[in-house]
Design a protein around this motif. Structure first.
Motif, PDB file in Angstrom:
ATOM      1  N   ASP A 277     -12.872  -1.216   1.996  1.00 26.32           N
ATOM      2  CA  ASP A 277     -12.909  -1.449   0.548  1.00 26.32           C
ATOM      3  C   ASP A 277     -12.188  -0.352  -0.224  1.00 26.32           C
ATOM      4  O   ASP A 277     -11.651  -0.593  -1.306  1.00 26.32           O
ATOM      5  CB  ASP A 277     -14.356  -1.556   0.065  1.00 26.32           C
ATOM      6  CG  ASP A 277     -14.974  -2.911   0.375  1.00 26.32           C
ATOM      7  OD1 ASP A 277     -14.292  -3.749   1.003  1.00 26.32           O
ATOM      8  OD2 ASP A 277     -16.147  -3.134   0.003  1.00 26.32           O
ATOM      9  N   LEU A 280      -8.513  -1.493   0.154  1.00 29.26           N
ATOM     10  CA  LEU A 280      -8.294  -2.763  -0.543  1.00 29.26           C
ATOM     11  C   LEU A 280      -8.479  -2.596  -2.050  1.00 29.26           C
ATOM     12  O   LEU A 280      -7.837  -3.294  -2.841  1.00 29.26           O
ATOM     13  CB  LEU A 280      -9.256  -3.824  -0.006  1.00 29.26           C
ATOM     14  CG  LEU A 280      -9.028  -4.250   1.451  1.00 29.26           C
ATOM     15  CD1 LEU A 280     -10.160  -5.160   1.918  1.00 29.26           C
ATOM     16  CD2 LEU A 280      -7.688  -4.925   1.616  1.00 29.26           C
ATOM     17  N   GLY A 281      -9.349  -1.653  -2.426  1.00 28.28           N
ATOM     18  CA  GLY A 281      -9.582  -1.407  -3.836  1.00 28.28           C
ATOM     19  C   GLY A 281      -8.353  -0.889  -4.561  1.00 28.28           C
ATOM     20  O   GLY A 281      -8.198  -1.087  -5.773  1.00 28.28           O
ATOM     21  N   GLY A 283      -5.300  -1.938  -3.881  1.00 30.69           N
ATOM     22  CA  GLY A 283      -4.532  -3.145  -4.141  1.00 30.69           C
ATOM     23  C   GLY A 283      -5.088  -3.944  -5.299  1.00 30.69           C
ATOM     24  O   GLY A 283      -4.342  -4.565  -6.071  1.00 30.69           O
ATOM     25  N   ALA A 284      -6.405  -3.908  -5.457  1.00 31.64           N
ATOM     26  CA  ALA A 284      -7.052  -4.676  -6.524  1.00 31.64           C
ATOM     27  C   ALA A 284      -7.040  -3.947  -7.861  1.00 31.64           C
ATOM     28  O   ALA A 284      -7.399  -4.523  -8.888  1.00 31.64           O
ATOM     29  CB  ALA A 284      -8.489  -4.982  -6.127  1.00 31.64           C
ATOM     30  N   GLY A 285      -6.630  -2.680  -7.854  1.00 30.75           N
ATOM     31  CA  GLY A 285      -6.606  -1.911  -9.089  1.00 30.75           C
ATOM     32  C   GLY A 285      -7.907  -1.200  -9.398  1.00 30.75           C
ATOM     33  O   GLY A 285      -8.014  -0.480 -10.398  1.00 30.75           O
ATOM     34  N   LYS A 286      -8.928  -1.396  -8.554  1.00 30.53           N
ATOM     35  CA  LYS A 286     -10.216  -0.735  -8.759  1.00 30.53           C
ATOM     36  C   LYS A 286     -10.085   0.752  -8.514  1.00 30.53           C
ATOM     37  O   LYS A 286     -10.693   1.581  -9.220  1.00 30.53           O
ATOM     38  CB  LYS A 286     -11.264  -1.348  -7.836  1.00 30.53           C
ATOM     39  CG  LYS A 286     -12.641  -0.719  -7.958  1.00 30.53           C
ATOM     40  CD  LYS A 286     -13.634  -1.391  -7.001  1.00 30.53           C
ATOM     41  CE  LYS A 286     -15.019  -0.769  -7.130  1.00 30.53           C
ATOM     42  NZ  LYS A 286     -16.002  -1.409  -6.196  1.00 30.53           N
ATOM     43  N   GLN A 308       2.380  -8.974  -1.842  1.00 29.71           N
ATOM     44  CA  GLN A 308       1.186  -9.458  -2.540  1.00 29.71           C
ATOM     45  C   GLN A 308       0.535  -8.397  -3.417  1.00 29.71           C
ATOM     46  O   GLN A 308      -0.424  -8.690  -4.149  1.00 29.71           O
ATOM     47  CB  GLN A 308       0.172  -9.995  -1.538  1.00 29.71           C
ATOM     48  CG  GLN A 308      -0.302  -8.986  -0.493  1.00 29.71           C
ATOM     49  CD  GLN A 308      -1.285  -9.599   0.496  1.00 29.71           C
ATOM     50  OE1 GLN A 308      -2.294 -10.190   0.110  1.00 29.71           O
ATOM     51  NE2 GLN A 308      -0.985  -9.482   1.778  1.00 29.71           N
ATOM     52  N   TYR A 309       1.048  -7.148  -3.369  1.00 29.72           N
ATOM     53  CA  TYR A 309       0.490  -6.086  -4.203  1.00 29.72           C
ATOM     54  C   TYR A 309       1.609  -5.424  -5.007  1.00 29.72           C
ATOM     55  O   TYR A 309       1.938  -4.244  -4.807  1.00 29.72           O
ATOM     56  CB  TYR A 309      -0.227  -5.044  -3.350  1.00 29.72           C
ATOM     57  CG  TYR A 309      -1.390  -5.592  -2.554  1.00 29.72           C
ATOM     58  CD1 TYR A 309      -2.582  -5.945  -3.186  1.00 29.72           C
ATOM     59  CD2 TYR A 309      -1.299  -5.763  -1.169  1.00 29.72           C
ATOM     60  CE1 TYR A 309      -3.651  -6.455  -2.480  1.00 29.72           C
ATOM     61  CE2 TYR A 309      -2.370  -6.273  -0.440  1.00 29.72           C
ATOM     62  CZ  TYR A 309      -3.542  -6.616  -1.096  1.00 29.72           C
ATOM     63  OH  TYR A 309      -4.594  -7.118  -0.385  1.00 29.72           O
ATOM     64  N   ASN A 311       1.607  -4.284  -7.861  1.00 27.06           N
ATOM     65  CA  ASN A 311       1.123  -3.208  -8.724  1.00 27.06           C
ATOM     66  C   ASN A 311       0.898  -1.896  -7.972  1.00 27.06           C
ATOM     67  O   ASN A 311       0.424  -0.914  -8.558  1.00 27.06           O
ATOM     68  CB  ASN A 311      -0.194  -3.620  -9.390  1.00 27.06           C
ATOM     69  CG  ASN A 311      -1.303  -3.890  -8.362  1.00 27.06           C
ATOM     70  OD1 ASN A 311      -1.038  -4.508  -7.322  1.00 27.06           O
ATOM     71  ND2 ASN A 311      -2.517  -3.452  -8.630  1.00 27.06           N
TER      72      ASN A 311
END
Length: 463
Positions: A277, A280-281, A283-286, A308-309, A311
């Motif tokens: 996490d 992966l976080g 990639g999610a911007g978290k 896929q990322y 950002n």
């Protein structure tokens, strides 16, 4: 990196370990010292008729598994005397649990990739042929191997396993987020990391993803040139107690609790479905930064290359030390290759033939550029393949530089502890008690030390 095992696998390992200790004669030597070495049966391979088939238990996944499959295929096609059967075990924890079970069932492979935390356990099982025997018998040259990498798996003056997939903890960050937050460079120290986390959060660029990996305590102590356990980190004689409950340890726990308590970092376990996490976080911007193993570089590069990322632009930097100009250095992690002494002599010789081939400069160059594991030899690092790759992907050079520079001594070579997996669980639990249970850093560290001492004493009492 030294992976934290799943709780299920740890429970299995602990149960198997206790039963094995009652049936297997274990060594009481400090950490693997030997006044004389068993012979390496190198001549048995040439005397064997036909092809010698050997099983190789390994623990790679994704990009790393693909790279290893390629190397094994190249070896098998390059000659006809030895054929290697690659047997994927699903992780270091499963490999070690099966190895322990095989001590009574007889179902051991000719060679296995065993995680760094099981070094003392492998020695105590008396089921391995120290690779030092084969190094001596074949006059295998290790002069170009990185000293700190060799030193981790050399105890009692004996090279127990041959390093292969070696990694280091590194700092991953999203350069886009750092730029938007006005941060010009990655943090070099833990205090700088804490300051950056506050800025990133205030600018809406995510926070720090902090994996609850007990290896971080060991890594930070090593960079401070401090021991984890007594008796020279278990290298001068067998470790009997922890020595991390110090002002340095308390300072580290205090800073980490403040980081998490401020909301500038989120945590995730080091095992199970949430183990990634922190990555992966990003990639999610978290999250915008984290610390994790360099062994993940290959897989991360694959994912980012898929588009896929958009950002995320990956940045890689050295493990942030406790202070600037540290007195210690980064310790090695990962795994080494071990030869079973429970298989026929021809298979032992075949295993040595294969693993020494794997560690050639050419193969280490291939392995490192396809995975994120470091090239463990200077002549591998200097190949055009590696130099060209590093020029295009500078992040891959970071862990190599960390392990090839700085002092090599007992503190930076890493600790040698029998029940290492249980020790790490105790430390991870102590850290979590700070973040979720309200324990003070002083109380959490003291509890960890007391629990670890009990775990070590119980293990040592059985040998």
């Amino acid at each position: 990196m030294r992976p934290i095992k799943s709780l299920t696998a740890l429970a299995l390992s602990a149960t198997l370990g206790a039963s094995m200790l009652s049936t297997v004669v274990l060594s009481a030597a400090p950490a693997g010292a030997a006044s004389s070495l068993p012979a390496c049966p190198t001549s048995a391979l040439s005397k064997a008729s036909g092809t010698v088939n050997i099983d190789f238990w390994e623990a790679m996944t994704r990009a790393n598994e693909t790279a290893l499959e390629g190397l094994v295929a190249n070896y098998n096609s390059s000659q006809s005397k030895v054929h290697v059967n690659l047997v994927q075990q699903g992780g270091y924890d499963v490999t070690w649990s099966k190895w322990q079970a095989g001590l009574t069932t007889g179902g051991l492979p000719a060679m296995a990739m065993i995680g760094d935390s099981n070094l003392q356990g492998a020695v105590d099982s008396k089921s391995i042929l120290p690779v030092q025997s084969c190094i001596n018998a074949t006059k295998y040259n290790t002069k170009t191997f990185l000293p700190r990498v060799l030193s981790y798996w050399k105890v009692g003056g004996v090279q127990q396993g041959l390093p292969f997939n070696v990694s280091a903890p590194i700092f991953y960050y999203n350069t886009q987020a750092f730029s938007k937050a006005g941060i010009a460079k990655p943090p070099a120290t833990l205090p700088e990391l804490i300051a950056d986390a506050k800025i990133l959060k205030s600018k809406g660029q995510g926070t720090m993803g902090l994996k609850l990996d007990a290896w971080h305590l060991e890594a930070w102590l090593a960079t401070a040139n401090q021991l984890f356990v007594n008796n020279g980190n278990g290298r001068q004689s067998r470790a009997t107690s922890s020595v991390f409950n110090t002002s340095t340890g308390r300072s580290l726990f205090t800073q980490l609790k403040a980081l998490v308590g401020s909301g500038n970092a989120g945590t995730n376990p080091a095992n199970g479905a949430s183990a990634y996490d922190n990555l992966l976080g990003i990639g999610a911007g978290k999250y915008s930064m984290t610390i994790d193993t360099s062994a993940a570089l290959g897989t991360i590069s694959q994912l980012l290359g898929s588009g896929q990322y958009p950002n995320v632009t990956l940045g890689v930097a050295p493990f942030p030390t406790l202070k600037a100009n540290p007195q210690g250095a980064t310790q090695a992690g990962g795994a080494a290759l071990y030869i079973s002494n429970k298989v026929p002599a021809a298979q032992q010789a075949a295993a040595w033939n294969f693993m020494s081939w794997l560690d050639s400069a050419e193969n280490q160059a291939t392995w490192s550029t396809e995975t994120g594991y470091i090239p463990i030899r200077t002549d591998a690092a200097s190949t055009s393949k590696v130099q060209t790759y590093w020029a295009a992907n500078p992040g891959y050079k970071v862990p190599y530089t960390m392990l090839s520079t700085g002092v090599t001594n007992n503190a930076t070579s890493g600790a040698v502890v029998g029940p290492y997996d249980q020790v790490r669980i105790a430390i991870a639990n102590a850290e979590n008690s700070m973040y979720t249970g309200g324990a003070s850093p002083k109380t959490a560290l003291s509890k960890a030390s007391t629990t670890v001492n009990s775990i070590i004493a119980k293990y040592n009492s059985r040998i």
